[in-house]
Design an enzyme around this catalytic site. Sequence first.
Site, short mmCIF file in Angstrom:
data_model
loop_
_atom_site.label_atom_id
_atom_site.label_comp_id
_atom_site.label_asym_id
_atom_site.label_seq_id
_atom_site.Cartn_x
_atom_site.Cartn_y
_atom_site.Cartn_z
N ASP A 8 0.79 -1.32 -0.10
CA ASP A 8 0.09 -0.11 -0.02
C ASP A 8 0.81 1.05 -0.05
O ASP A 8 2.05 1.23 0.33
CB ASP A 8 -1.09 0.01 1.30
CG ASP A 8 -1.63 1.18 1.52
OD1 ASP A 8 -2.54 1.41 0.26
OD2 ASP A 8 -1.75 1.79 2.45
N ASP A 50 -0.46 5.33 0.88
CA ASP A 50 -0.58 6.24 1.99
C ASP A 50 -0.55 5.48 3.42
O ASP A 50 -1.33 4.67 3.70
CB ASP A 50 -1.97 7.11 1.74
CG ASP A 50 -1.81 7.56 0.37
OD1 ASP A 50 -1.37 8.73 0.31
OD2 ASP A 50 -2.51 7.17 -0.59
N ASP A 100 -1.77 -0.76 5.96
CA ASP A 100 -1.48 -0.07 7.23
C ASP A 100 -3.02 0.00 7.97
O ASP A 100 -3.26 0.78 8.86
CB ASP A 100 -1.24 1.31 6.87
CG ASP A 100 -2.01 2.15 6.24
OD1 ASP A 100 -2.61 1.61 5.09
OD2 ASP A 100 -2.31 3.31 6.61
#
Length: 234
Positions: free
Chosen positions: A11, A13, A182
């Site tokens: 991922d 961001d 995240d």
Amino acid sequence: MSLVIQAAIVDLDGTMVDTLGDFEVALNHTMADLDLPPITRALVERTVGKGSEHLIRSVLAHQLAQPEANASSCVTVDTLYEPAWQRYQHHYLRCNGQHSDVYPGVVEGLQALQAAGIRLACLTNKPVSFAQPLLQAKGLAGFFDHVFGGDSFERKKPDPLPLLKTCEALGTAVGNTLMVGDSSNDAQAAHAAACPLVLVTYGYNHGRPIQETPAAAWLDSLAQLPAWLQTGRG
């Protein structure tokens, strides 16, 4: 049982780059264009991660509900969405990467994975026209065989489709392809696709502790990932 990892889907961001500053600046310019009150960084952190449409709609709904908005009854999220999206694209492309930083340990972790022969793809819900310039600006683009955004496939994470399509592009089986993210958004997609999952502890998880989300591991730095893989945990 040991994990046999041939590729990793990472991922963007909150996992590789702290982009809250870019979001904050672009959204506040957008709100000013629409005569709406400024947003807070805390609002961005709670709403980011599910794609630009969700972000803009969530922010508009929140701002229109503020007493200082002074919006008439005919002004709604639906009526404002298209002009907000147009202004947001304009502002985000102008500030993309200027108010963001690569997290500590990211480069080291990616270098070690690449050296170990693990193929890498970046999969984000950010539009690919935002993601690719950001990776270039931060010196991360060269690590990835593929970069896919929220507009690359018919559906976004947490739907498993983007992970399945990314595995196809990498040429690896889902069970041998690690998802690194995240948030619960990444986790839902990985679980539905049957990809093994590792989560970082420092990103954006809609205001919830990431350890509440099931994963094979929760790491404080991507630099810890190669060593974790070598232990054969699974």
